[in-house]
Design a protein around this motif. Structure first.
Motif, PDB file in Angstrom:
ATOM      1  N   VAL A 429       0.866  -1.239  -0.078  1.00 46.29           N
ATOM      2  CA  VAL A 429       0.006   0.173   0.661  1.00 46.29           C
ATOM      3  C   VAL A 429       1.291   1.088   0.199  1.00 46.29           C
ATOM      4  O   VAL A 429       0.395   2.313  -0.813  1.00 46.29           O
ATOM      5  N   LEU A 430       1.896   1.066   0.323  1.00 44.52           N
ATOM      6  CA  LEU A 430       2.528   2.269   0.937  1.00 44.52           C
ATOM      7  C   LEU A 430       4.005   2.609  -0.549  1.00 44.52           C
ATOM      8  O   LEU A 430       3.423   3.554  -0.848  1.00 44.52           O
ATOM      9  N   MET A 431       4.201   1.969  -1.060  1.00 44.78           N
ATOM     10  CA  MET A 431       4.795   1.771  -2.168  1.00 44.78           C
ATOM     11  C   MET A 431       3.349   1.947  -3.157  1.00 44.78           C
ATOM     12  O   MET A 431       4.290   3.182  -4.181  1.00 44.78           O
ATOM     13  N   ALA A 432       2.845   1.795  -3.824  1.00 47.25           N
ATOM     14  CA  ALA A 432       1.547   2.718  -4.362  1.00 47.25           C
ATOM     15  C   ALA A 432       1.544   4.454  -3.997  1.00 47.25           C
ATOM     16  O   ALA A 432       1.812   4.739  -4.615  1.00 47.25           O
ATOM     17  N   ALA A 433       1.470   4.348  -2.647  1.00 44.34           N
ATOM     18  CA  ALA A 433       1.124   5.667  -2.431  1.00 44.34           C
ATOM     19  C   ALA A 433       2.105   6.265  -2.863  1.00 44.34           C
ATOM     20  O   ALA A 433       2.367   7.649  -3.300  1.00 44.34           O
ATOM     21  N   ALA A 434       2.859   5.661  -2.631  1.00 43.95           N
ATOM     22  CA  ALA A 434       5.095   6.831  -3.198  1.00 43.95           C
ATOM     23  C   ALA A 434       4.745   6.651  -4.706  1.00 43.95           C
ATOM     24  O   ALA A 434       5.193   7.922  -4.726  1.00 43.95           O
TER      25      ALA A 434
END
Length: 476
Positions: A429-434
Motif C-alpha cells: 500500500v505504501l509503495m503504491a502511495a509513493a
C-alpha cells in the motif's frame, strides 16, 4: 521586426524558460538523490541499534535531566492521553511542563480533572519573553507535572513560558497532540551524553499515527492509514525525516528540528533569547538563530538528527486543514529566510550559509514559482507548437520520474534499515502511495506553498484552525 522575427524571439524565450525550469528541477531532484545516498550510508553505520534495556544501561546513569515543554491550545481531546504517555517515559530524571496558552475549550479543566491539579508556587527567571502567567498548577499524584496557565500568545510565546519555568539543563519541545515511544528520550539524549561539549540541539523522527492502534498513550501496533491524505503524508514524513534531515545532519547543515520533538541545551536557547515571537516557523527560526550565534562567536557546536527515537503525531485528514498546515509551514520558512537573509552565501556561516540557506533559496523561495511555471507554461508552449516534444518529455521525466524514485527510495530505506511496518500488505500500500503522490498531490502541495507565499507577502501571522480527531480514533 517581422512576424517571423517575433515568432523566433518567442520560441527562444520559451526555450529559455523551459530550460531554466528543467535545470532547476533537475538540480533539486539530484540533490534529493544525493541525500538519499547520504542517509542510506548513515543508517548502515547505525545498523543494529541496541535494545531498550541496553540503551538504559549505557546512557541512564550519565543522562542529564530533561524538561519536556508541551504548549497546549484547544487540545482537550488529546491532552490527557498525551500526558499519560509522557509521564510514563523510560528516563531517569525528567519533568513535564504543560502550558495552557489561553485555550478557548476545556483544556485546563481537563488537566485539572485528570491529574487532580492544585495551585502551586515556583520561582523562576524570565530568560525569554512571554505573555502574562495567570497561575501554576501541580499534582500530588504526578510530582513531575507542572501546568502553566497563561494568556494566549501563540506557540513560541508558550514555549518561552515553559523555558522560563523549566529547571533542567536540557529542554524538549513537544506538540500536545504527539506521543513519544517509551525509550525516545534515552535514544535522543545519546548525542548530548557522547559529545557534551559541542551538541546543542538534537532532533528525532516524527511519524504519522493515523492507522496505528493507540493503547494507554502508546502505539501498540504500527499500521497504514485508511485515510488517503494521511497515507500520502506517511510517505512525506519518511522522506522528510529518514532521508532529508538525516542527510542534512551528516552535512552539518541541519536547518530545522521539528517542533513536535526536539531537544535543546537550555543555555543555548537562553543565549539566543528563546523563541522569536510573532512567527509561525518558530522551530526552524530557533535552530537558525542557534547556528548564527555559534558561528558568529566561533564556538564549536553540533546540531544533530537521530533517526531512532520516534515521536508519533496525528496528521490532518482533510484538504482544508492540511492546506492550512502546509501554507503555514511555508510561510514560516519564508519568515526565517527573510529574518536571516544576511547568512545566505556568507562565508562567515560556512555550510549553513552556503548549502543550508542556498537550499532554502532554491526550494522554498524560488521552488513554488519555478514549479508553477513548469506545470503551466511548458505544456502551454508545447500545445502552441513553440516547444518541441523533447522538451515536454524532459520536463515530465524530471517532474515525475525523479519524484517517484525519491519517494520509493525513502520507503526502501525504511524497510531495509528500520522495518517498522509489520507486513507485506502495508508495504505494498505504501509503495503504491509513493508512486501516486507524485501525480496530483505534489502539485496541490505547490498550490498551498504559493498560498503560504501570498500570506507571507501580506504579513499574515495567524495559525488558522487545526481541528483534530484525537488519538482515541487514530486507527480509523
Amino acid at each position: 521586426m517581422t512576424l517571423h522575427d517575433l515568432a523566433l524571439a518567442a520560441a527562444r524565450f520559451s526555450a529559455l524558460i523551459a530550460g531554466f525550469v528543467i535545470l532547476a528541477g533537475f538540480a533539486q531532484n539530484s540533490f534529493h538523490i544525493w541525500q538519499l545516498l547520504v542517509a542510506s550510508r548513515a543508517l548502515r553505520r547505525q545498523r543494529g541499534l541496541p535494545e531498550t534495556s541496553l540503551v538504559w544501561r549505557r546512557y541512564a546513569e550519565a543522562a542529564p535531566p530533561i524538561a519536556l515543554l508541551v504548549p497546549a491550545y484547544n487540545e482537550e481531546l488529546t491532552i490527557g492521553e498525551s500526558l499519560r504517555s509522557l509521564l510514563a517515559l523510560q528516563y531517569p530524571s525528567f519533568e513535564v511542563v504543560v502550558v495552557n496558552d489561553g485555550s478557548g475549550d476545556g483544556t485546563l479543566q481537563a488537566l485539572i480533572d485528570t491529574f487532580e491539579l492544585e495551585p502551586v508556587q515556583r520561582s523562576y527567571e524570565a530568560i525569554a519573553p512571554c505573555a502574562a502567567i495567570r497561575g501554576l498548577y501541580g499534582s500530588r499524584r504526578q510530582p513531575r507535572l507542572l501546568v502553566i496557565d497563561k494568556e494566549n500568545g501563540g506557540k513560541a510565546d508558550a514555549l518561552n513560558a515553559a523555558i522560563n519555568l523549566a529547571r533542567a539543563p536540557i529542554v524538549c519541545s513537544m506538540d500536545a497532540d504527539s506521543l513519544l515511544e517509551p525509550d525516545a528520550l534515552l535514544r535522543a539524549v545519546r548525542p548530548f551524553v557522547e559529545d557534551p561539549e559541542r551538541v546543542v540541539a538534537v532532533g528525532g523522527t516524527v511519524r504519522v499515527a493515523n492507522g496505528c492502534d493507540i493503547r494507554f498513550g502508546r502505539v501498540s501496533r504500527v499500521g497504514v492509514p485508511r485515510n488517503f491524505l494521511a497515507l500520502l503524508q506517511t510517505i512525506e514524513y519518511l522522506r522528510a525525516f529518514l532521508m532529508a534531515r538525516l542527510a542534512w545532519s551528516e552535512m552539518g547543515s541541519l536547518m530545522i528540528i521539528s517542533g513536535a520533538f526536539g531537544l535543546f541545551r537550555r543555555e543555548a536557547v537562553r543565549a539566543v533569547g528563546g523563541y522569536t515571537l510573532g512567527t509561525v516557523g518558530e522551530d526552524m527560526e530557533l535552530v537558525v538563530k542557534i547556528h548564527r550565534h555559534y558561528r558568529r562567536e566561533r564556538m564549536p557546536y553540533r546540531v544533530v538528527f537521530v533517526p531512532e527515537p520516534v515521536c508519533w503525531t496525528e496528521a490532518p485528514e482533510t484538504l482544508q486543514i492540511l492546506g492550512r498546515q502546509r501554507a503555514r509551514w511555508h510561510r514560516g520558512a519564508l519568515e526565517t529566510f527573510s529574518k536571516h537573509f544576511g547568512m545566505l552565501f556568507n562565508p562567515r556561516y560556512g555550510r549553513v550559509g552556503s548549502v543550508g540557506f542556498g537550499y532554502i533559496l532554491l526550494v522554498d523561495v524560488l521552488g513554488p514559482f519555478v514549479e508553477l511555471a513548469g506545470y503551466v507554461l511548458i505544456p502551454a508552449f508545447w500545445l502552441l507548437g513553440i516547444l518541441n516534444t523533447e522538451f515536454l518529455w524532459a520536463f515530465l521525466a524530471v517532474s515525475f520520474g525523479f519524484g517517484v524514485v525519491i519517494s520509493v527510495g525513502a520507503l526502501a530505506l525504511e524497510e531495509t534499515e528500520l522495518r517498522r511496518f509489520p507486513d507485506v500488505k502495508s508495504l505494498a500500500v505504501l509503495m503504491a502511495a509513493a508512486v501516486v503522490e507524485n501525480f496530483g498531490y505534489r502539485q496541490i502541495n505547490n498550490v498551498w506553498r504559493l498560498w503560504g507565499a501570498w500570506q507571507f507577502l501580506r504579513k499574515q501571522e495567524s495559525w488558522g484552525v487545526m481541528t483534530r480527531r484525537g488519538f482515541s480514533r487514530a486507527a480509523a
